[in-house]
Design a protein around this motif. Sequence first.
Motif, PDB file in Angstrom:
ATOM      1  N   CYS A 280       0.604   3.709  -0.390  1.00  0.00           N
ATOM      2  CA  CYS A 280       0.590   2.893  -1.610  1.00  0.00           C
ATOM      3  C   CYS A 280      -0.124   1.565  -1.362  1.00  0.00           C
ATOM      4  O   CYS A 280      -0.069   1.015  -0.267  1.00  0.00           O
ATOM      5  CB  CYS A 280       2.013   2.644  -2.076  1.00  0.00           C
ATOM      6  SG  CYS A 280       2.075   1.989  -3.757  1.00  0.00           S
TER       7      CYS A 280
ATOM      8  N   ASP B 170       5.727   5.879  -4.991  1.00  0.00           N
ATOM      9  CA  ASP B 170       6.098   4.465  -5.026  1.00  0.00           C
ATOM     10  C   ASP B 170       5.594   3.790  -6.315  1.00  0.00           C
ATOM     11  O   ASP B 170       6.259   3.863  -7.335  1.00  0.00           O
ATOM     12  CB  ASP B 170       5.575   3.771  -3.756  1.00  0.00           C
ATOM     13  CG  ASP B 170       6.206   2.417  -3.548  1.00  0.00           C
ATOM     14  OD1 ASP B 170       7.387   2.270  -3.870  1.00  0.00           O
ATOM     15  OD2 ASP B 170       5.501   1.494  -3.067  1.00  0.00           O
ATOM     16  N   CYS B 171       4.424   3.187  -6.255  1.00  0.00           N
ATOM     17  CA  CYS B 171       4.007   2.387  -7.412  1.00  0.00           C
ATOM     18  C   CYS B 171       3.402   3.197  -8.546  1.00  0.00           C
ATOM     19  O   CYS B 171       3.423   2.741  -9.691  1.00  0.00           O
ATOM     20  CB  CYS B 171       3.082   1.261  -6.964  1.00  0.00           C
ATOM     21  SG  CYS B 171       3.981   0.000  -6.035  1.00  0.00           S
TER      22      CYS B 171
HETATM   23 ZN   LIG Z   1       3.880   0.660  -3.874  1.00  0.00          ZN
END
Ligand SMILES: [Zn+2]
Length: 348
Positions: free
Chosen positions: A331, A342-343
């Motif tokens: 990420c 994650d993001c």
């Molecule tokens: Zn992230």
Amino acid sequence: MPTRDVLTKADLAELRRSALGTADPLGVAADVAEAAEQGRLADPDDAGDALTLAAEIAEIRARPEAALRYAEQALAAYPSGDDPRAGFARALRARALFRAGGRDDEAMAELTALRPLLLGQPDAPAYVSAALDAGGRSATAETWLSEAVDTLLGERANAADKPAQAITAVDPVAELGPPDAPGVLFLLLQQRHRVRRNLNLPHDRQDDLADRLEAQLVRRAGERRDAGTDLLFWPRAELDRLLAEHPALTEVYGPDWDAHRGRLEKELVRLREAGQAGLGVFRASVDGLHAVAGRRDGDPTDAAVRAGYAAEVQARPSARIPWPPERNDACWCGSGLKYKKDCLPRSR
Ligand SMILES: [Zn+2]
């Protein structure tokens, strides 16, 4: 800190901004407190704020005895405990009491007395919930913030002569207030959202409202910028320090690291959908921001100072982190997780 005979408001603002980055923050706290005690302030009315600053430094540096002493001196220095400026000192006193051990009842009594401020004082949701978190009372923070939100929404429904269920009909635009001064309801919802996320509670209607207001704020911030956006990315430790030193920037960069990354991810998706290519974020640091503020003789929370800092960072190729990574690659935020885990989902 250079010894000064008299501290002005500008000196105090500069110390508030720089103290935690110095080699000896507790020494700075002691100097500021001494100046207040000895009447060496250009404006004697600043004594409470100066001692509150000393208490804040001591609290962040985990010195509960000193924090408690400074907070109590601050309270004695304000004209009355009801002075609107005294709320933060009282919350710091509560945090120090929790940290001191065995004084939870006194801490809770102090915070219970501050609870009505949640309905009207913009800083109160942040400092009251931070104090409750520090005392391991996040569930209480969730209850208090929820009840304050219910009260404000109920008042609004009454004033508009609508049923209370009309809460989700609250107009996010009207609610946000002027771009640089979001309303208390937004600040309450934002803290409530943060506390609930930390408690792993499910997303509810008020969290949806918080998200809608947040989206509105991000969109407005986008409208305020002309060509580019600042896209400053604060790594976790930098964001923690930034918000500890400048709580007002919570509104700009988000109340915590998850929210901060979520804002950036959403903004990047928005820019891509608007046809922008070659996107990336720019790694920011508190010291870098302070350096620009120092040169411009301005405050780091000032939009012009932040824009100046952003321009500097964006000109530095080494600060740029390209976006987006491949789904299975690391990420962009540096968490070590795959982007898709994650993001990437934060933009939804
Ligand atoms: Zn992230």
